[in-house]
Structure formats: structure tokens, C-alpha cells
Write a protein that holds these residues in place. Structure first.
Motif, PDB file in Angstrom:
ATOM      1  N   GLN A 169       9.159   7.163 -10.917  1.00 27.05           N
ATOM      2  CA  GLN A 169      10.334   6.892 -11.757  1.00 27.05           C
ATOM      3  C   GLN A 169      11.283   5.905 -11.073  1.00 27.05           C
ATOM      4  O   GLN A 169      11.759   4.955 -11.699  1.00 27.05           O
ATOM      5  N   LEU A 170      11.542   6.120  -9.776  1.00 29.85           N
ATOM      6  CA  LEU A 170      12.472   5.256  -9.047  1.00 29.85           C
ATOM      7  C   LEU A 170      11.978   3.813  -8.987  1.00 29.85           C
ATOM      8  O   LEU A 170      12.758   2.872  -9.064  1.00 29.85           O
ATOM      9  N   ALA A 210       0.832  -1.209   0.000  1.00 24.62           N
ATOM     10  CA  ALA A 210       0.000   0.000   0.000  1.00 24.62           C
ATOM     11  C   ALA A 210       0.867   1.260   0.000  1.00 24.62           C
ATOM     12  O   ALA A 210       0.558   2.236  -0.701  1.00 24.62           O
ATOM     13  N   GLN A 211       1.953   1.266   0.768  1.00 31.14           N
ATOM     14  CA  GLN A 211       2.848   2.425   0.803  1.00 31.14           C
ATOM     15  C   GLN A 211       3.510   2.652  -0.556  1.00 31.14           C
ATOM     16  O   GLN A 211       3.607   3.779  -1.031  1.00 31.14           O
ATOM     17  N   VAL A 212       3.979   1.581  -1.176  1.00 25.56           N
ATOM     18  CA  VAL A 212       4.620   1.702  -2.494  1.00 25.56           C
ATOM     19  C   VAL A 212       3.610   2.210  -3.516  1.00 25.56           C
ATOM     20  O   VAL A 212       3.909   3.101  -4.314  1.00 25.56           O
ATOM     21  N   ASP A 213       2.400   1.677  -3.475  1.00 20.39           N
ATOM     22  CA  ASP A 213       1.353   2.134  -4.392  1.00 20.39           C
ATOM     23  C   ASP A 213       1.043   3.615  -4.158  1.00 20.39           C
ATOM     24  O   ASP A 213       0.891   4.380  -5.111  1.00 20.39           O
ATOM     25  N   LYS A 220      19.263  11.484   1.273  1.00 23.07           N
ATOM     26  CA  LYS A 220      18.710  12.811   1.509  1.00 23.07           C
ATOM     27  C   LYS A 220      19.112  13.789   0.406  1.00 23.07           C
ATOM     28  O   LYS A 220      18.292  14.595  -0.046  1.00 23.07           O
ATOM     29  N   ALA A 221      20.353  13.731  -0.049  1.00 23.46           N
ATOM     30  CA  ALA A 221      20.802  14.666  -1.093  1.00 23.46           C
ATOM     31  C   ALA A 221      19.973  14.499  -2.372  1.00 23.46           C
ATOM     32  O   ALA A 221      19.535  15.481  -2.970  1.00 23.46           O
ATOM     33  N   ALA A 222      19.739  13.261  -2.762  1.00 22.70           N
ATOM     34  CA  ALA A 222      18.936  13.010  -3.971  1.00 22.70           C
ATOM     35  C   ALA A 222      17.509  13.494  -3.781  1.00 22.70           C
ATOM     36  O   ALA A 222      16.907  14.061  -4.700  1.00 22.70           O
ATOM     37  N   LEU A 223      16.969  13.269  -2.588  1.00 22.22           N
ATOM     38  CA  LEU A 223      15.609  13.716  -2.317  1.00 22.22           C
ATOM     39  C   LEU A 223      15.510  15.240  -2.315  1.00 22.22           C
ATOM     40  O   LEU A 223      14.565  15.809  -2.861  1.00 22.22           O
ATOM     41  N   LEU A 226      13.440  -5.286  -2.226  1.00 22.35           N
ATOM     42  CA  LEU A 226      13.320  -4.907  -3.638  1.00 22.35           C
ATOM     43  C   LEU A 226      13.431  -3.401  -3.845  1.00 22.35           C
ATOM     44  O   LEU A 226      13.697  -2.944  -4.959  1.00 22.35           O
ATOM     45  N   LEU A 227      13.221  -2.640  -2.788  1.00 22.07           N
ATOM     46  CA  LEU A 227      13.185  -1.180  -2.923  1.00 22.07           C
ATOM     47  C   LEU A 227      14.586  -0.610  -3.094  1.00 22.07           C
ATOM     48  O   LEU A 227      15.484  -0.926  -2.316  1.00 22.07           O
ATOM     49  N   PRO A 228      14.777   0.231  -4.106  1.00 22.37           N
ATOM     50  CA  PRO A 228      16.090   0.872  -4.267  1.00 22.37           C
ATOM     51  C   PRO A 228      16.333   1.876  -3.138  1.00 22.37           C
ATOM     52  O   PRO A 228      15.405   2.480  -2.604  1.00 22.37           O
ATOM     53  N   VAL A 229      17.575   2.034  -2.792  1.00 28.30           N
ATOM     54  CA  VAL A 229      17.954   2.960  -1.730  1.00 28.30           C
ATOM     55  C   VAL A 229      18.175   4.338  -2.333  1.00 28.30           C
ATOM     56  O   VAL A 229      18.718   4.474  -3.426  1.00 28.30           O
TER      57      VAL A 229
END
Length: 110
Positions: free
Chosen positions: A41-42, A27-30, A61-64, A55-58
Motif C-alpha cells: 500500500q505504501l 530487489a528489496q522493494v519488490d 516506528k509508531a506507524a509500523l 523515491l521511498l516514502p518515509v
């Protein structure tokens, strides 16, 4: 144990998953895929339903921060509005919350 700690424990294999946890993660990913161009995109290469946190890519903070307006899931929250709110010392409300409430809710990692 909060949600982030639980996911960290799961990703390290220290806790067994459960159908409830898998549903919450899916639900969070959706939710972020639907509301955030950055996460859409990620997570583009992930399965439609993600139930395994490994499965989630890491991301960091800088990218965010570089793509703040793209990753935030509420379009009313923009980097410009947040910076203006923080720079103004006068007590006021942002998105229905006052400064004191926002300070109490600030994550410890910021």
C-alpha cells in the motif's frame, strides 16, 4: 558500512549509485511489496522498479507498530506471538532461533 548506512549516504547524495546498488534496492522493494500488505500500500504510487532511495516514502516506528502484522514480511511473525515470546522468561525458540540469538540480532534502533 551496512545496507542502511549505504542507503542513507546515497539518499543524501554523498555516494554515487551503481548498477549493483540499484539492483539490490529494486530487489528489496519488490520483496516487501510482494510479502507485506503495508508496504504494498505504501509503495503503490511508486514506479514498478525503484532504483533511487529518494523515491521511498518515509515511515516511522509508531506507524509500523500500529500495523505490525501488515508490515512484517513473514506471516508466521505476528505481534501477538512476539509479545508472548518476549513475556515468557523460559528459554525457547521462535522461528528456529533461540532467545540469545534473537538478542544478538536485535537492531540498535529498537
Amino acid at each position: 558500512m551496512d545496507r542502511d548506512q549505504l542507503l542513507a549516504q546515497l539518499s543524501r547524495g554523498r555516494l554515487k549509485s551503481s548498477p549493483r546498488i540499484e539492483r539490490q534496492l529494486a530487489a528489496q522493494v519488490d520483496y516487501v511489496r510482494t510479502r507485506s500488505p503495508f508496504y504494498r500500500q505504501l509503495y503503490a504510487g511508486l514506479p514498478e522498479r525503484v532504483e533511487d532511495p529518494r523515491l521511498l516514502p518515509v515511515t516511522g516506528k509508531a506507524a509500523l507498530m500500529d500495523r505490525f502484522d501488515d508490515w512484517v514480511t513473514d506471516p508466521a511473525v505476528t505481534l501477538q506471538r512476539v509479545q508472548a515470546f518476549v513475556a515468557d522468561p523460559a528459554p525457547r525458540r521462535m522461528l528456529g532461533r533461540d532467545r540469545a540469538e534473537l538478542e544478538r540480532r536485535r537492531p540498535s534502533w529498537t
